[in-house]
Design an enzyme around this catalytic site. Structure first.
Site, mmCIF file in Angstrom:
data_model
loop_
_atom_site.group_PDB
_atom_site.id
_atom_site.type_symbol
_atom_site.label_atom_id
_atom_site.label_comp_id
_atom_site.label_asym_id
_atom_site.label_seq_id
_atom_site.Cartn_x
_atom_site.Cartn_y
_atom_site.Cartn_z
ATOM 1 N N HIS A 1 46.301 -57.575 -68.551
ATOM 2 C CA HIS A 1 46.984 -57.959 -67.121
ATOM 3 C C HIS A 1 47.862 -59.109 -67.704
ATOM 4 O O HIS A 1 49.031 -60.291 -67.564
ATOM 5 C CB HIS A 1 46.138 -59.476 -65.804
ATOM 6 C CG HIS A 1 44.747 -57.428 -65.820
ATOM 7 N ND1 HIS A 1 45.662 -56.317 -64.946
ATOM 8 C CD2 HIS A 1 43.241 -57.070 -65.802
ATOM 9 C CE1 HIS A 1 44.270 -55.366 -64.927
ATOM 10 N NE2 HIS A 1 43.893 -56.638 -65.178
ATOM 11 N N GLY B 1 48.661 -65.892 -66.216
ATOM 12 C CA GLY B 1 47.733 -65.763 -67.506
ATOM 13 C C GLY B 1 46.812 -64.665 -68.202
ATOM 14 O O GLY B 1 46.305 -63.828 -68.800
ATOM 15 N N GLU C 1 41.432 -59.449 -54.199
ATOM 16 C CA GLU C 1 42.688 -58.976 -53.162
ATOM 17 C C GLU C 1 42.261 -57.148 -53.381
ATOM 18 O O GLU C 1 41.828 -56.824 -54.105
ATOM 19 C CB GLU C 1 43.906 -59.161 -53.572
ATOM 20 C CG GLU C 1 44.566 -60.357 -52.995
ATOM 21 C CD GLU C 1 45.616 -61.013 -54.112
ATOM 22 O OE1 GLU C 1 46.545 -61.700 -52.995
ATOM 23 O OE2 GLU C 1 46.182 -61.010 -55.259
ATOM 24 N N ASN D 1 54.893 -68.825 -59.814
ATOM 25 C CA ASN D 1 54.951 -69.282 -60.593
ATOM 26 C C ASN D 1 56.005 -70.630 -60.562
ATOM 27 O O ASN D 1 57.443 -70.263 -60.828
ATOM 28 C CB ASN D 1 55.588 -68.954 -61.802
ATOM 29 C CG ASN D 1 54.380 -67.177 -62.218
ATOM 30 O OD1 ASN D 1 53.426 -67.900 -61.611
ATOM 31 N ND2 ASN D 1 54.923 -66.055 -62.307
ATOM 32 N N ARG E 1 57.421 -72.964 -63.036
ATOM 33 C CA ARG E 1 58.334 -73.232 -63.903
ATOM 34 C C ARG E 1 59.586 -72.276 -64.578
ATOM 35 O O ARG E 1 59.238 -70.999 -63.347
ATOM 36 C CB ARG E 1 57.592 -72.984 -64.722
ATOM 37 C CG ARG E 1 56.016 -71.635 -65.007
ATOM 38 C CD ARG E 1 54.896 -71.982 -65.694
ATOM 39 N NE ARG E 1 54.231 -70.618 -65.288
ATOM 40 C CZ ARG E 1 54.712 -69.557 -66.336
ATOM 41 N NH1 ARG E 1 55.480 -69.253 -66.122
ATOM 42 N NH2 ARG E 1 53.178 -68.541 -65.713
ATOM 43 N N LYS F 1 46.471 -70.260 -55.812
ATOM 44 C CA LYS F 1 46.272 -69.088 -55.303
ATOM 45 C C LYS F 1 45.862 -67.848 -53.526
ATOM 46 O O LYS F 1 46.402 -67.829 -53.646
ATOM 47 C CB LYS F 1 46.067 -67.955 -56.650
ATOM 48 C CG LYS F 1 46.864 -68.049 -57.152
ATOM 49 C CD LYS F 1 45.970 -67.096 -59.001
ATOM 50 C CE LYS F 1 46.539 -67.032 -59.947
ATOM 51 N NZ LYS F 1 46.079 -66.885 -60.643
#
Lengths: 453, 70
Positions: A245, A168, A210, A301, A303, A120
């Site tokens: 989340h 996730g 962040e 992502n 996928r 990330k």
């Protein structure tokens, strides 16, 4: 290459997504091969595949996450392509490479693109360079608490603390002060060490910080990269109904963005995909400040996404079919003019108050049907939901000509869905459908916490 | 004496305390894992861990005894 040359297709996943992929693979006239653990032998996806291979015990590390065993199953069955679904090995660079090296087609973006976006921190930096807005945050991996404290001070509290790898929502939390940061950092570092699939932990757990946007909406754009480099943006999904989340309900179009913001987000998402030479289906996740009508890049992502049916319902596309065709080298003509409104409810095996896991044997299971109702489920009556995998039992999706109609269909379908045995969150879905914030569409990622405050 | 029992089927991921340890209300005794979620099991009393009935890696059922606090 033609899609006929892809079969047999091995589906390296389980539950609802394996079943959903198998459905399209078979509809396209290709053989579908399932792999499964001992715990999943009785699930519908195993039976519905043309062939199924037992690859190991319940523990995912010894079955669905075991690259060697999945590859051996592919070889033994003569598979010519591998679809990874989401989770498990879907974003595992070594697995994607191994599939390609074994002479099979990897139904997903290039291992290089997965690698670039999987971290990330790297993804943030790349997106910033491509002109996609990012939130204030760390540009280098944060590997100890003192670095985290210093970074948070310059970013300004509250900060979101998360692992550089993984997804996730695991290991992710918000810190409002130094004391909270110590806790959040420890949690993220532990998750980073524990869930990293490809040995990241050797370099020390990589964590990033962040700026946390309060009252933000989580809105993501579905992209499709075509051979030749063009990337299409196929509309957005609003995923702001979250607990811990993790998404619970998603809808499209987003009720919280103007047409102008939508246009900017779609353009940025296509640019993000083109910056990494993206091929196939992917998702660019963003945070939206609804008051300012502005957005920042969150992550990409690489996928198929859990909530892809929402896009399929408003566009009429089959994203799995498009993945297969693109993987086969085709450049399908795609026009995505979204129409109507779709909502997805994730039916989780968890208690509807605290959202704690509630696995168990399913004694009754009856899915709603009817015009504008789609259910992607992984279980049926008699199956056992085990503690080894995530709690998603089914996705209940509804479609209406507008949001009000979709909400009404949602209420009816939630009431009709019968699940007995495991605890489940259908009562939460019913409650949400009467919640004033959700009903008006004026909600944000704090909604579920407020409902449970 | 207080019995601490499992609220759900889970794997025992981490055992944080030993038999004989002094614990306070709110201390984490063990951390369970179920459906990819970590679930800390908390002591609801001050006392000593008189019995510890689980080990890391165990699979436990709803209602199983985890520990006894005296």
């Amino acid at each position: 290459m033609l899609t006929e040359t892809l079969g047999p297709v091995l589906v390296a996943n389980r539950g609802e997504i394996a079943r959903r992929i198998i459905r399209t693979v078979k509809r396209m006239g290709l053989r579908a091969i399932a792999v499964h653990s001992e715990a999943d032998a009785d699930l519908p996806f195993v039976r519905e595949a043309d062939e199924a291979v037992l690859i190991g015990p319940a523990n995912p590390a010894q079955s669905y996450l075991d690259v060697a065993k999945v590859l051996e199953a592919a070889r033994a069955t003569g598979a010519r392509a591998v679809h990874p679904g989401y989770g498990f090995l879907a974003e595992n660079v070594a697995f994607a490479r191994a599939v390609i090296e074994a002479g099979m087609v990897w139904i997903g973006p290039s291992p290089e693109a997965i690698d670039k976006m999987g971290d990330k921190i790297n993804a943030r930096n790349l997106m910033e360079a491509a002109g996609v807005p990012v939130a204030a945050g760390t540009r280098e991996p944060v590997t100890d608490l003192s670095l985290a404290l210093r970074a948070a001070e310059s970013i300004g509290y509250p900060v979101m603390v998360k692992t550089a790898g993984g997804g996730g929502g695991i290991g992710m939390s918000v810190a409002h002060d130094e004391e909270g940061l110590a806790k959040a950092y420890e949690q993220a570092a532990r998750a980073a060490a524990r869930f990293s699939g490809d040995g990241d932990a050797l370099d020390g757990p990589a964590v990033l910080l962040e700026r946390y946007i309060e009252r933000a909406r989580h809105v993501e754009v579905q992209i499709l990269g075509l051979p030749g480099g063009k990337v299409l943006a196929l509309g957005e999904r609003d995923c702001s109904v979250q607990r811990r989340h993790q998404k619970v309900v998603e809808e499209s179009p987003s009720p919280g963005i103007t047409p102008e913001l939508r246009e900017r987000m779609l353009a940025a998402a296509a640019r993000a995909g083109e910056a990494v030479g993206y091929l196939g289906a992917g998702t660019v996740e963003c945070l939206v400040d609804a008051d300012k009508q502005d957005f920042v890049f969150l992550e990409m992502n690489t996928r198929l996404q859990v909530e892809h049916p929402v896009t399929e319902l408003v566009t009429g596309l089959d994203l799995v079919e498009l993945q297969l065709r693109v993987a086969a080298g085709e450049s399908p003509e795609v026009s995505a003019e979204p129409r109507g409104h779709a909502i997805e409810f994730r039916v989780y095996a968890e208690d509807p108050k605290r959202f704690f896991p509630g696995p168990g044997k399913i004694t009754a299971w009856d899915e709603p049907t009817g015009d504008g109702v789609r259910v992607d489920s992984g279980y049926e009556s008699g199956n056992t939901v085990t503690p080894f995998y995530d709690p998603l039992m089914a996705k209940l999706c509804v479609y209406g000509s507008d949001r009000a109609e979709a909400l009404e269909k949602g209420r009816k379908a939630v009431a009709e869905f019968v699940v007995e045995g495991p605890k489940n969150n259908l009562p939460f879905c019913a409650e949400l459908l009467e919640n004033a914030e959700f009903v008006t569409g004026d909600y944000d990622t704090g909604l579920v916490a407020r409902m449970r405050a | 004496m207080a019995e601490v029992r499992a609220e759900m089927v889970a794997n025992v991921w981490k055992v944080v305390v030993n038999e004989g340890d002094q614990v306070s209300d709110g201390d984490t005794l063990v951390i369970l894992e179920s459906m990819k979620m970590e679930i800390p099991v908390i002591s609801e009393d001050d006392g000593v861990v008189a019995q510890l009935k689980v080990a890391e890696g165990d699979v436990i059922q709803e209602g199983d005894l985890i520990a006894v606090i005296e």
